[in-house]
Design an enzyme around this catalytic site. Structure first.
Site, short mmCIF file in Angstrom:
data_model
loop_
_atom_site.label_atom_id
_atom_site.label_comp_id
_atom_site.label_asym_id
_atom_site.label_seq_id
_atom_site.Cartn_x
_atom_site.Cartn_y
_atom_site.Cartn_z
N THR A 15 -17.50 92.02 5.07
CA THR A 15 -16.62 92.78 4.65
C THR A 15 -16.61 94.07 3.62
O THR A 15 -15.24 94.97 5.10
CB THR A 15 -15.41 91.32 4.49
OG1 THR A 15 -15.00 90.16 5.64
CG2 THR A 15 -14.28 92.51 4.94
N ASP A 60 -22.61 90.63 10.03
CA ASP A 60 -22.26 89.55 9.28
C ASP A 60 -22.88 88.77 8.57
O ASP A 60 -23.47 88.12 9.49
CB ASP A 60 -20.95 89.36 10.46
CG ASP A 60 -20.06 88.81 9.98
OD1 ASP A 60 -18.95 88.60 10.66
OD2 ASP A 60 -19.93 87.25 9.98
N SER A 61 -21.87 88.50 7.83
CA SER A 61 -23.32 87.19 6.88
C SER A 61 -23.94 86.04 7.47
O SER A 61 -24.65 85.57 6.87
CB SER A 61 -23.16 87.22 5.52
OG SER A 61 -21.81 86.40 5.30
N SER A 62 -22.28 85.92 8.36
CA SER A 62 -22.75 84.42 8.94
C SER A 62 -24.16 84.75 9.91
O SER A 62 -23.99 83.95 10.46
CB SER A 62 -21.69 84.30 9.83
OG SER A 62 -20.99 84.93 10.54
N THR A 92 -19.46 87.02 2.41
CA THR A 92 -19.46 86.12 1.48
C THR A 92 -19.08 84.59 2.56
O THR A 92 -19.72 84.23 1.46
CB THR A 92 -17.49 85.85 1.70
OG1 THR A 92 -16.81 86.04 2.47
CG2 THR A 92 -17.00 87.54 0.26
N ASP A 93 -19.46 84.88 3.48
CA ASP A 93 -19.81 83.61 3.96
C ASP A 93 -21.31 83.18 3.61
O ASP A 93 -20.76 81.30 3.54
CB ASP A 93 -19.58 83.89 5.73
CG ASP A 93 -18.20 84.02 6.21
OD1 ASP A 93 -17.34 83.62 5.77
OD2 ASP A 93 -18.61 84.78 7.51
N THR A 280 -23.77 65.42 -3.95
CA THR A 280 -22.79 64.80 -4.01
C THR A 280 -21.54 65.50 -3.31
O THR A 280 -21.63 66.78 -3.98
CB THR A 280 -21.97 64.36 -5.69
OG1 THR A 280 -20.96 63.78 -5.06
CG2 THR A 280 -22.02 65.62 -6.11
N GLN A 281 -20.84 65.05 -1.96
CA GLN A 281 -20.15 65.74 -1.38
C GLN A 281 -18.72 65.77 -1.75
O GLN A 281 -18.43 67.54 -1.89
CB GLN A 281 -19.75 64.87 -0.52
CG GLN A 281 -20.01 64.18 0.64
CD GLN A 281 -19.45 63.46 1.63
OE1 GLN A 281 -18.52 63.54 1.96
NE2 GLN A 281 -20.71 62.95 2.25
N1 ASP Z 1 -17.19 86.72 8.07
C1 ASP Z 1 -17.53 88.33 6.72
C2 ASP Z 1 -19.20 87.59 6.47
O1 ASP Z 1 -19.57 87.26 5.41
C3 ASP Z 1 -17.00 87.33 5.89
C4 ASP Z 1 -16.70 88.57 4.65
O2 ASP Z 1 -17.78 89.31 3.84
O3 ASP Z 1 -15.86 88.15 3.66
O4 ASP Z 1 -20.32 88.54 6.52
#
Ligand code: ASP
Length: 372
Positions: A15, A60-62, A92-93, A280-281
């Protein structure tokens, strides 16, 4: 000539550098650099000199995969000698997965690596991107001689990378390390909690080069227990070619062990050589199979305690240990020992965490026991 520390920045996407388009936020090549060039503060003498090396394409880190982890690690390795520290700009993902992976991949690390990103892109007037980037750079600049581990800096917290988790989608404090105190807190001052930090491996001469261990070639998985799970589903997941599984258990490492079919599936997998690690969850706490009878039944069936490992760190560690060529017995043993500060043994003093690292375990001991 400038005496400012030099930081190498690997910009993978996320992001932070995205541009608003008709299809939503999207990363765009060169755009982050362009935005940074418009902010004079990035050129302040208090900020170390930095150069940005951009992924092509930006992600996008996903979409992050172990091949991308290797790409990040290799860029760090190639530039290791020429720079004082490394910043990885990341979505962040999956940042916690990448941070955990890099903490195992970058063997012999003697310089700091910080991952950061943001919840709102730098292009927006109100954003967390500028503060995260500037502060991460300044931490690297000030403390590059004393920090030598993979960390996440986000919204005023400096966290050990392999302890961190994404805990919020919508607020600026998106990361936490629930089972380990922050390594640093940033307010008016940049405060580092030095006793919490892994000591640089000062006993050995600082290597001019670091080794990179590729991750991702082993077959590992994570499975979350839930009331109503069908042992047949679990059995399919534990079937070959899987080598290691992180089992997200209840509480202190509990599972429906009263179900004989469940137990049969678990036992059959461990007997077939699958390493099953209980974590652990709940966000905080430790899976210790020796505490309760249901956990004990898992232990007796060959499952090992992952204690307070995060799922992210447990997966990365399984990848790492199988990549090293260790057999199931040794992988099980090492999953229960802290290698790079990723877990706390019950009753262990925090300051002893750093003592056992893969680099202090006798190579001889391991090679003798390596089963190819
Ligand atoms: N979907 C974004 C990513 O992980 C979310 C982010 O960066 O906050 O690339």
């Amino acid at each position: 000539m400038s005496t400012r520390p030099k930081i190498f920045v690997v910009y993978t996407g996320g992001t932070i550098g995205m541009r608003k388009t008709s299809r939503g936020y999207q990363p765009e090549s060169g755009y982050l650099q362009q935005l940074i060039d418009q902010v004079p503060r990035f050129a302040d003498p208090e900020v170390p000199h930095f150069e940005i090396d951009e992924f092509d394409p930006l992600l996008d880190s996903s979409d992050m995969t172990p091949a991308h982890w290797l790409d990040i690690a290799e860029r760090i390795r190639r530039n290791y000698a020429a720079y004082d520290g490394f910043l990885v700009i990341h979505g962040t993902d999956t940042m916690a997965f990448t941070a955990a992976a890099l903490s195992f991949m970058l063997e012999d690390l003697g310089k700091p690596v910080i991952l950061t990103g943001s919840q709102i892109p730098l292009e927006e007037t109100r954003n967390d991107a500028q503060a995260n980037l500037l502060t991460a750079l300044m931490i690297l600049g000030r403390h590059h001689r004393d920090l030598a581990e993979v960390m996440i800096y986000f919204d005023s917290l400096l966290l050990r990378g392999n302890r961190a988790r994404k805990v919020s989608v919508g607020s600026f404090d998106a990361f936490s390390s629930p089972n380990y105190p922050p390594l640093g807190r940033v307010g008016i001052e940049i405060g580092i909690d030095w006793p919490r930090v892994l000591p640089p491996r000062a006993a050995r001469p600082e290597p001019a080069e670091i080794a990179v261990v590729e991750l991702g070639r082993a077959t590992v998985a994570a499975y979350r227990l839930f009331p109503g799970l069908k042992p047949a589903q679990l059995s399919a997941m534990l079937a070959p070619p899987v080598q290691g599984v992180v089992l997200e258990c209840y509480g202190t490492g509990n599972a429906p062990t009263a179900d004989p079919e469940f137990m049969r599936v678990i036992q059959a997998a461990t007997e077939a050589g699958v390493v099953i690690v209980a974590v652990t969850q709940p966000l905080r706490g430790s899976a210790n199979l020796e505490l309760y009878a249901t956990g004990r039944a898992l232990f007796d069936a060959g499952v090992v305690s992952g204690y307070d490992l995060t799922t992210e760190a447990a997966l990365a560690k399984l990848f790492y240990l199988f990549e090293k060529g260790y057999g199931a017995g040794l992988v099980k043993e090492l999953m229960q020992r802290p290698l790079v500060g990723e877990l706390t043994l019950p009753g262990a003093a925090d300051d002893k965490l750093a003592e056992l690292t893969p680099w202090t375990i006798e190579d001889r001991e391991l090679s003798e026991r390596r089963e190819h």
